[in-house]
Design a protein around this motif. Structure first.
Motif, PDB file in Angstrom:
ATOM      1  N   VAL A  20       1.048  -1.070  -0.032  1.00 55.32           N
ATOM      2  CA  VAL A  20      -0.135  -0.023   0.149  1.00 55.32           C
ATOM      3  C   VAL A  20       0.826   1.419  -0.028  1.00 55.32           C
ATOM      4  CG1 VAL A  20      -1.666   1.389   1.170  1.00 55.32           C
ATOM      5  CG2 VAL A  20      -1.821  -1.263   1.104  1.00 55.32           C
ATOM      6  N   LEU A  21       0.736   1.999  -0.928  1.00 59.72           N
ATOM      7  CA  LEU A  21       1.115   3.248  -0.899  1.00 59.72           C
ATOM      8  C   LEU A  21       0.334   4.460  -0.906  1.00 59.72           C
ATOM      9  CD1 LEU A  21       3.762   2.404  -3.850  1.00 59.72           C
ATOM     10  CD2 LEU A  21       4.471   2.634  -1.398  1.00 59.72           C
ATOM     11  N   LEU A  22       0.454   5.408   0.163  1.00 56.10           N
ATOM     12  CA  LEU A  22      -0.506   6.302   0.168  1.00 56.10           C
ATOM     13  C   LEU A  22      -0.262   7.542  -0.530  1.00 56.10           C
ATOM     14  CD1 LEU A  22      -1.285   6.111   3.997  1.00 56.10           C
ATOM     15  CD2 LEU A  22      -2.596   4.872   2.234  1.00 56.10           C
ATOM     16  N   GLU A  23      -1.044   8.234  -1.212  1.00 53.41           N
ATOM     17  CA  GLU A  23      -0.745   9.545  -1.862  1.00 53.41           C
ATOM     18  C   GLU A  23      -1.753  11.113  -1.242  1.00 53.41           C
ATOM     19  OE1 GLU A  23       0.765   9.954  -4.559  1.00 53.41           O
ATOM     20  OE2 GLU A  23       1.082   7.595  -4.941  1.00 53.41           O
ATOM     21  N   ALA A  24      -1.140  11.956  -1.507  1.00 53.15           N
ATOM     22  CA  ALA A  24      -1.764  13.284  -0.951  1.00 53.15           C
ATOM     23  C   ALA A  24      -3.247  13.123  -1.169  1.00 53.15           C
ATOM     24  CB  ALA A  24      -1.172  14.447  -1.415  1.00 53.15           C
ATOM     25  N   ILE A  25      -4.199  13.644  -0.037  1.00 53.19           N
ATOM     26  CA  ILE A  25      -5.565  13.620  -0.366  1.00 53.19           C
ATOM     27  C   ILE A  25      -5.792  14.987  -0.879  1.00 53.19           C
ATOM     28  CG2 ILE A  25      -7.833  13.100   0.874  1.00 53.19           C
ATOM     29  CD1 ILE A  25      -6.180  11.557   2.964  1.00 53.19           C
ATOM     30  N   GLU A  26      -6.724  14.867  -1.815  1.00 51.81           N
ATOM     31  CA  GLU A  26      -7.140  16.239  -2.536  1.00 51.81           C
ATOM     32  C   GLU A  26      -8.064  17.188  -1.483  1.00 51.81           C
ATOM     33  OE1 GLU A  26      -9.942  17.134  -5.889  1.00 51.81           O
ATOM     34  OE2 GLU A  26      -8.721  15.503  -6.349  1.00 51.81           O
ATOM     35  N   LYS A  27      -7.883  18.362  -1.587  1.00 53.38           N
ATOM     36  CA  LYS A  27      -8.945  19.411  -0.610  1.00 53.38           C
ATOM     37  C   LYS A  27     -10.309  19.205  -1.000  1.00 53.38           C
ATOM     38  CE  LYS A  27      -9.396  24.221   0.659  1.00 53.38           C
ATOM     39  NZ  LYS A  27      -8.666  25.413   0.705  1.00 53.38           N
ATOM     40  N   PRO A  28     -11.041  19.048   0.162  1.00 58.74           N
ATOM     41  CA  PRO A  28     -12.231  18.940  -0.341  1.00 58.74           C
ATOM     42  C   PRO A  28     -13.060  20.296  -0.521  1.00 58.74           C
ATOM     43  CG  PRO A  28     -12.034  18.595   2.018  1.00 58.74           C
ATOM     44  CD  PRO A  28     -10.950  18.639   1.532  1.00 58.74           C
ATOM     45  N   GLU A  29     -14.266  20.419  -1.027  1.00 60.54           N
ATOM     46  CA  GLU A  29     -15.233  21.612  -1.059  1.00 60.54           C
ATOM     47  C   GLU A  29     -15.488  21.969   0.521  1.00 60.54           C
ATOM     48  OE1 GLU A  29     -16.390  23.597  -3.586  1.00 60.54           O
ATOM     49  OE2 GLU A  29     -15.063  22.632  -4.719  1.00 60.54           O
ATOM     50  N   ALA A  30     -15.891  23.180   0.791  1.00 60.35           N
ATOM     51  CA  ALA A  30     -16.237  23.440   2.154  1.00 60.35           C
ATOM     52  C   ALA A  30     -17.484  24.032   2.163  1.00 60.35           C
ATOM     53  CB  ALA A  30     -15.155  24.420   2.714  1.00 60.35           C
ATOM     54  N   GLU A  31     -17.873  24.674   1.085  1.00 57.34           N
ATOM     55  CA  GLU A  31     -19.331  25.362   1.159  1.00 57.34           C
ATOM     56  C   GLU A  31     -20.560  25.088   0.240  1.00 57.34           C
ATOM     57  OE1 GLU A  31     -20.163  27.755   3.003  1.00 57.34           O
ATOM     58  OE2 GLU A  31     -18.153  28.273   4.127  1.00 57.34           O
ATOM     59  N   TRP A  32     -21.598  24.742   0.941  1.00 54.92           N
ATOM     60  CA  TRP A  32     -22.784  24.461   0.154  1.00 54.92           C
ATOM     61  C   TRP A  32     -23.820  25.206   0.777  1.00 54.92           C
ATOM     62  CZ3 TRP A  32     -19.010  20.878   2.087  1.00 54.92           C
ATOM     63  CH2 TRP A  32     -18.396  20.224   1.068  1.00 54.92           C
TER      64      TRP A  32
END
Ligand code: FE2
Ligand code: FE2
Length: 177
Positions: A68-80
Motif C-alpha cells: 500500500v502506497l498512500l498519496e496526498a488527499i485532495e482538498k474537499p469543497e467547504a461550502e454548500w
C-alpha cells in the motif's frame, strides 16, 4: 501475488475512499455551520464508513502480498448552500465511486484475478446502497424545501444514524488488522 496494475488501482481507490471521507467530514462541518446537528451526525458516520472502506482495501492488498502506497488527499469543497446541495453532491460523488469500482472489477477479469473480482463484489453491492441512500435523502430534502418544520424533522431523522463497522472490517479487526 497482486498484479502491479491491480495494486495501482487499489492504491488509487484507497486514496479515493479517504478523499470521500474527507468530503463527508467537510459536509459534517457545513451541517454544523447550518445549525443542523442531525446532518452533522449523519455525515460523520458516513466519513467513518469511508475510512472503513479504505481499511478493507488496505488489508486486502496486504493479504495478497501487495504494497500500500498512500498519496496526498485532495482538498474537499467547504461550502454548500443547504442540505439538498450536499446530498446532491454526495449522490454524484457516489456514482463516480461506483464507476471506479466497476472499472476495477473489469480489470480483475481482464487479469483473470478471480479472487479480486470476488473481493470487489462486496463493494459493488455497497455502492448500490450508497447511491440508493443518497437518492433517498435528495428526494426528502426536495420535499422539505424551505419549510422549517420539514427541515427540523429531516434533521432529527439524520441524527438517528449510528455507526456500525462494516462486516469485512469487523473480521479484519478480529484477526488483528
Ligand atoms: Fe466508499
Ligand atoms: Fe461511499
Amino acid at each position: 501475488m497482486l498484479d502491479k496494475r491491480m495494486q495501482d488501482a487499489f492504491n488509487s481507490q484507497i486514496n479515493w475512499e479517504l478523499y470521500s471521507g474527507y468530503i463527508y467530514l467537510s459536509m459534517a462541518s457545513k451541517f454544523a455551520d447550518l445549525g443542523m446537528s442531525g446532518g452533522q451526525n449523519w455525515m460523520t458516520v458516513q466519513y467513518q464508513e469511508e475510512l472503513a472502506h479504505a481499511r478493507i482495501m488496505f488489508s486486502y492488498v496486504l493479504t495478497r502480498g501487495g504494497r500500500v502506497l498512500l498519496e496526498a488527499i485532495e482538498k474537499p469543497e467547504a461550502e454548500w448552500p443547504n442540505g439538498l446541495a450536499m446530498f446532491e453532491e454526495a449522490l454524484a460523488h457516489e456514482e463516480g465511486v461506483t464507476a471506479r469500482i466497476h472499472d476495477m472489477a473489469t480489470l480483475a477479469l481482464e487479469l483473470k484475478d478471480h479472487a479480486t473480482y470476488n473481493f470487489l463484489q462486496w463493494f459493488i453491492a455497497e455502492q448500490v446502497e450508497e447511491e440508493e441512500t443518497a437518492m433517498d435523502w435528495v428526494s426528502k430534502f426536495k420535499m422539505a424545501g424551505d419549510h422549517p418544520a420539514g427541515l427540523y424533522q429531516l434533521d432529527k431523522e439524520l441524527g438517528a444514524r449510528t455507526y456500525a463497522p462494516p462486516t469485512p472490517l469487523v473480521e479484519i479487526d478480529a484477526a488483528g488488522g
